[in-house]
Design a protein around this motif. Structure first.
Motif, PDB file in Angstrom:
ATOM      1  N   ASP A   1       0.830  -1.189   0.000  1.00 43.89           N
ATOM      2  CA  ASP A   1       0.000   0.000   0.000  1.00 43.89           C
ATOM      3  C   ASP A   1       0.877   1.256   0.000  1.00 43.89           C
ATOM      4  OD1 ASP A   1      -1.475   2.044   2.120  1.00 43.89           O
ATOM      5  OD2 ASP A   1      -2.862   1.090   0.710  1.00 43.89           O
ATOM      6  N   TYR A   2       0.568   2.207  -0.884  1.00 40.57           N
ATOM      7  CA  TYR A   2       1.349   3.448  -0.956  1.00 40.57           C
ATOM      8  C   TYR A   2       1.312   4.221   0.360  1.00 40.57           C
ATOM      9  CZ  TYR A   2       2.934   8.080  -2.099  1.00 40.57           C
ATOM     10  OH  TYR A   2       3.622   9.272  -2.076  1.00 40.57           O
ATOM     11  N   ASP A   3       0.160   4.271   1.008  1.00 39.60           N
ATOM     12  CA  ASP A   3       0.053   5.026   2.262  1.00 39.60           C
ATOM     13  C   ASP A   3       0.985   4.469   3.331  1.00 39.60           C
ATOM     14  OD1 ASP A   3      -1.795   6.804   1.191  1.00 39.60           O
ATOM     15  OD2 ASP A   3      -3.515   5.597   1.838  1.00 39.60           O
ATOM     16  N   ASP A   4       1.097   3.139   3.405  1.00 37.19           N
ATOM     17  CA  ASP A   4       2.028   2.535   4.366  1.00 37.19           C
ATOM     18  C   ASP A   4       3.473   2.915   4.032  1.00 37.19           C
ATOM     19  OD1 ASP A   4      -0.085   1.348   5.715  1.00 37.19           O
ATOM     20  OD2 ASP A   4       0.161  -0.601   4.721  1.00 37.19           O
TER      21      ASP A   4
ATOM     22  N   ALA B   1       4.443   5.636   2.423  1.00 38.01           N
ATOM     23  CA  ALA B   1       4.610   7.058   2.744  1.00 38.01           C
ATOM     24  C   ALA B   1       4.793   7.250   4.247  1.00 38.01           C
ATOM     25  CB  ALA B   1       3.410   7.862   2.235  1.00 38.01           C
ATOM     26  N   ASP B   2       4.084   6.465   5.050  1.00 31.52           N
ATOM     27  CA  ASP B   2       4.272   6.518   6.508  1.00 31.52           C
ATOM     28  C   ASP B   2       5.695   6.116   6.883  1.00 31.52           C
ATOM     29  OD1 ASP B   2       1.645   7.334   6.867  1.00 31.52           O
ATOM     30  OD2 ASP B   2       0.923   5.339   7.468  1.00 31.52           O
TER      31      ASP B   2
ATOM     32  N   TYR C   1      -2.423   8.317  -8.981  1.00 30.89           N
ATOM     33  CA  TYR C   1      -1.726   9.574  -8.734  1.00 30.89           C
ATOM     34  C   TYR C   1      -1.840  10.462  -9.964  1.00 30.89           C
ATOM     35  CZ  TYR C   1       1.888  13.027  -7.975  1.00 30.89           C
ATOM     36  OH  TYR C   1       2.556  14.214  -7.828  1.00 30.89           O
TER      37      TYR C   1
ATOM     38  N   ALA D   1       5.535  13.018   4.428  1.00 31.58           N
ATOM     39  CA  ALA D   1       4.691  12.490   3.360  1.00 31.58           C
ATOM     40  C   ALA D   1       4.090  13.598   2.509  1.00 31.58           C
ATOM     41  CB  ALA D   1       3.584  11.622   3.946  1.00 31.58           C
TER      42      ALA D   1
END
Length: 143
Positions: A10-13, A15-16, A42, A66
């Motif tokens: 997952d991109y959000d993970d 970025a975190d 994106y 992020a």
């Protein structure tokens, strides 16, 4: 200097993870992120002024966690991998490879960039395939 690499579903993970790396003092210039963009999730909707500022700073300028990472993302198509968005030192290398690549050459250059940074070749192939299949790769150069 060592290279630490992780592949996220997952991109959000991912970025975190970049935010965490920055919070412990890893310079933004030593962090890269590359994500598959085959579904077009994106879209670069920055203003022209923001784009000019980003291009003036260079593709490797990932600043401020992020939020800064998202503005630093650049879109490219990598033969053999597909459409990706990327930022950081590895992205700059990949962008250079794409500029002069024949089909399949850029994917090989990503693998070459990773192996040049100390990632075992077998792992580099796995990471490139992971991005091709929709994952997000975070790579950091650390002491």
């Amino acid at each position: 200097m060592q290279t630490i690499t992780a592949l996220f579903d997952d991109y959000d993970d991912a970025a975190d993870a970049v935010g965490e790396l920055e919070s412990i003092g890893v310079p933004s210039s030593d962090i890269s992120i590359m994500a598959n963009n085959a579904r077009g999730w994106y879209r670069n909707t920055q203003s022209a002024a923001a784009e000019d500022a980003a291009s003036g700073a260079g593709i490797g300028a990932v600043v401020g966690g992020a939020g800064g990472l998202a503005t630093g993302l650049g879109a490219m198509a990598i033969p053999g991998v597909g459409p990706v968005v990327a930022a950081g030192w590895l992205a700059a290398t990949a962008a250079g490879a794409v500029a002069g690549a024949i089909v399949g050459g850029a994917a090989g250059r990503i693998i070459g960039s990773l192996t040049d940074a100390g990632v075992p070749e077998q792992d580099a192939h796995v990471y490139a395939e992971g991005v091709r299949r929709g994952g997000t790769l975070v790579t950091a150069r650390v002491e």
